[in-house]
Design an enzyme around this catalytic site. Structure first.
Site, PDB file in Angstrom:
ATOM      1  N   ASP A  11       0.764  -1.387  -0.074  1.00 17.17           N
ATOM      2  CA  ASP A  11       0.106  -0.007   0.108  1.00 17.17           C
ATOM      3  C   ASP A  11       0.950   1.328  -0.055  1.00 17.17           C
ATOM      4  OD1 ASP A  11      -2.647   1.402   0.291  1.00 17.17           O
ATOM      5  OD2 ASP A  11      -1.963   1.954   2.079  1.00 17.17           O
ATOM      6  N   SER A  12       0.155   2.384  -0.499  1.00 13.90           N
ATOM      7  CA  SER A  12       1.034   3.638  -0.372  1.00 13.90           C
ATOM      8  C   SER A  12       1.396   3.961   0.943  1.00 13.90           C
ATOM      9  CB  SER A  12       0.225   4.506  -1.051  1.00 13.90           C
ATOM     10  OG  SER A  12      -0.999   5.041  -0.615  1.00 13.90           O
ATOM     11  N   TYR A  43      -0.617   8.743  -2.742  1.00 10.09           N
ATOM     12  CA  TYR A  43      -0.504   8.596  -4.022  1.00 10.09           C
ATOM     13  C   TYR A  43      -1.702   9.023  -4.871  1.00 10.09           C
ATOM     14  CZ  TYR A  43       2.944   4.583  -4.136  1.00 10.09           C
ATOM     15  OH  TYR A  43       4.192   3.834  -3.804  1.00 10.09           O
ATOM     16  N   GLY A  44      -2.764   9.463  -4.172  1.00 12.79           N
ATOM     17  CA  GLY A  44      -4.058   9.756  -4.821  1.00 12.79           C
ATOM     18  C   GLY A  44      -4.168  11.071  -5.903  1.00 12.79           C
ATOM     19  N   CYS A  74      -4.303  -1.426  -2.358  1.00 15.16           N
ATOM     20  CA  CYS A  74      -4.344   0.195  -2.289  1.00 15.16           C
ATOM     21  C   CYS A  74      -5.228   0.301  -3.746  1.00 15.16           C
ATOM     22  CB  CYS A  74      -3.083   0.821  -2.674  1.00 15.16           C
ATOM     23  SG  CYS A  74      -2.903   2.506  -3.216  1.00 15.16           S
ATOM     24  N   ASN A  75      -6.355   1.196  -3.721  1.00 15.84           N
ATOM     25  CA  ASN A  75      -7.148   1.432  -4.709  1.00 15.84           C
ATOM     26  C   ASN A  75      -6.654   2.207  -5.808  1.00 15.84           C
ATOM     27  OD1 ASN A  75     -10.179   0.441  -4.359  1.00 15.84           O
ATOM     28  ND2 ASN A  75      -9.261   0.965  -2.384  1.00 15.84           N
ATOM     29  N   THR A  76      -5.814   3.254  -5.475  1.00 15.54           N
ATOM     30  CA  THR A  76      -5.096   4.022  -6.366  1.00 15.54           C
ATOM     31  C   THR A  76      -4.170   3.369  -7.250  1.00 15.54           C
ATOM     32  OG1 THR A  76      -5.467   6.102  -4.923  1.00 15.54           O
ATOM     33  CG2 THR A  76      -3.826   6.360  -6.750  1.00 15.54           C
ATOM     34  N   GLU A 159      -5.171   9.773   8.745  1.00 20.55           N
ATOM     35  CA  GLU A 159      -3.756   9.966   9.096  1.00 20.55           C
ATOM     36  C   GLU A 159      -3.387  11.097   9.881  1.00 20.55           C
ATOM     37  OE1 GLU A 159      -1.091   9.375   5.460  1.00 20.55           O
ATOM     38  OE2 GLU A 159      -2.196   7.227   5.204  1.00 20.55           O
ATOM     39  N   CYS A 193     -11.417   3.006  -0.903  1.00 20.71           N
ATOM     40  CA  CYS A 193     -10.242   3.236  -0.337  1.00 20.71           C
ATOM     41  C   CYS A 193      -9.919   2.629   0.842  1.00 20.71           C
ATOM     42  CB  CYS A 193     -10.331   4.891  -0.096  1.00 20.71           C
ATOM     43  SG  CYS A 193      -8.757   5.267   0.982  1.00 20.71           S
ATOM     44  N   THR A 194      -9.050   2.081   1.083  1.00 14.36           N
ATOM     45  CA  THR A 194      -8.520   1.097   2.220  1.00 14.36           C
ATOM     46  C   THR A 194      -8.522   1.732   3.551  1.00 14.36           C
ATOM     47  OG1 THR A 194      -6.395   0.947   1.538  1.00 14.36           O
ATOM     48  CG2 THR A 194      -7.801  -0.774   0.910  1.00 14.36           C
ATOM     49  N   HIS A 195      -8.438   3.250   3.592  1.00 16.40           N
ATOM     50  CA  HIS A 195      -8.328   4.163   4.761  1.00 16.40           C
ATOM     51  C   HIS A 195      -9.972   4.077   5.399  1.00 16.40           C
ATOM     52  CE1 HIS A 195      -4.259   5.537   3.469  1.00 16.40           C
ATOM     53  NE2 HIS A 195      -4.467   6.038   4.538  1.00 16.40           N
TER      54      HIS A 195
END
Length: 279
Positions: A11-12, A43-44, A74-76, A159, A193-195
Site C-alpha cells: 500500500d502507499s 498516491y491519490g 491500494c485502490n489508487t 492519517e 479506499c482502504t483508509h
C-alpha cells in the site's frame, strides 16, 4: 515444490493494513511481507505515470524479497498501475509472479448488494478520475448505474487521527450528501479506499438505513482465499509459518504508531530506502 516464500501486501501507506488485517485473520497460516511506501504517500493526487513508477518499484522490491504473489491493497495503485504491470511487465520480466488488486474482487460482487441497480463509489481523486470502478462494474453488471464521489479530506483526517473527532462529521456528511445528490436511487455505496473503514462508525450515523455500505477488507480476503484454492501451484510456493514482517519507506517509529491503529494490534516495522523515496 515449496519455495518457502511470502505473500507480499503493498500500500502507499497505512490503508492497506485494513485489508491485510482481514487477510491475516482469514488466512493466518501463511507468511506475509507488508510494505508501505509512506515516504511518498499519498498516491491519490499524483499523475498516472508517477503512480505507475512508484507502484512498480515497490512490487519489484517485494519480488526481490522472494514474494511470488503481491496484493496491491491500494485502490489508487490498483486503478492506475495494476493492468499495466499485469499486461506489460509480468509476462516478459516475471512470468512466474502474480500481482492482484482490490478493484476487481469488489466489482465482481457489488451486484449482490443492490436492488435498485444504482451504486455509489467513494474514493480518492486518483481512483475516481481513473474511472476504474465504472469500467469494472460495467463488465460484470452493465445494468448498474454508478455514481462517483471523490473525498479528498477523508485520508488526511484519518492519517492525522482526526477521524474520531467531532470536526470530521462535517466532511463525512458533506461527501455523502454530494454523492446522494447525484443519484437519489443509490442503495449501495462502495468505500473505494482502504483508509475508509476507520470512518465507518461516523458514516453509518449519517447514511440512510436502506443503503448498504460495502467495504473491501473481507471481500479481498475472500477473493485471495479463492485464488489460492484455485491455484495450488502458487499456494505450494508460500511458507506456512504464520509469520509477518512489516516494512516502510518512511520513518519506522512513526509508521509503527499509526499502523497499530489501522491493524488493530502492535506493529513493529523495518525501514527500507527505495531508489527515489522523496516526492
Amino acid at each position: 515444490m515449496n519455495d518457502n516464500q511470502s505473500i507480499g501486501v503493498f500500500d502507499s501507506g497505512y490503508g492497506g493494513l485494513t485489508v491485510f488485517k482481514s487477510i491475516a485473520s482469514k488466512l493466518p497460516q501463511y507468511n506475509y511481507i507488508y510494505f508501505g511506501d509512506n515516504a511518498r504517500t499519498p498516491y491519490g493526487d499524483h499523475s498516472f505515470e508517477t503512480i505507475y513508477q512508484y507502484t512498480l518499484e515497490c512490487v519489484e522490491w517485494l519480488f526481490a524479497q522472494g514474494c511470488p504473489l503481491v496484493i496491491l491493497a491500494c485502490n489508487t495503485a490498483s486503478a492506475k498501475a495494476l493492468r499495466n504491470i499485469q499486461q506489460n511487465v509480468l509476462p516478459f520480466k516475471y512470468p512466474d509472479r502474480r500481482v492482484l488488486g482490490v478493484i476487481r474482487p469488489t466489482a465482481e460482487i457489488v451486484g449482490d448488494f443492490t436492488l435498485s441497480k444504482h451504486v455509489g463509489v467513494m474514493g480518492t481523486r486518483g481512483t475516481v478520475n481513473s474511472e476504474s470502478y465504472l469500467m469494472e462494474i460495467n463488465k460484470f453488471f452493465p445494468e448498474i448505474s454508478v455514481s462517483q464521489q471523490s473525498c479528498p479530506m477523508w485520508v488526511p483526517l484519518i492519517e492525522n487521527n482526526e477521524h474520531i473527532a467531532a470536526g470530521a462529521d462535517y466532511f463525512v456528511k458533506k461527501y455523502i450528501d454530494e454523492l446522494l445528490a447525484k443519484d437519489n436511487q443509490i442503495d449501495c455505496i462502495v468505500l473505494a479506499c482502504t483508509h475508509y473503514p476507520l470512518l465507518v462508525p461516523k458514516i453509518k450515523t449519517i447514511l440512510p438505513d436502506h443503503i448498504n455500505l460495502l467495504g473491501q477488507d473481507d471481500i479481498v480476503a475472500d477473493s485471495l482465499a479463492l485464488y489460492l484454492e484455485n491455484h495450488p501451484e502458487m499456494t505450494h510456493r508460500i511458507a506456512r509459518e504464520n509469520k509477518t514482517i512489516f516494512f516502510t519507506s518512511g520513518d519506522a517509529q512513526v509508521f509503527d504508531t499509526q499502523a497499530s491503529v489501522f491493524f488493530g494490534e502492535r506493529v513493529v516495522s523495518r525501514h527500507v530506502a527505495l531508489k527515489a523515496s522523496t516526492r
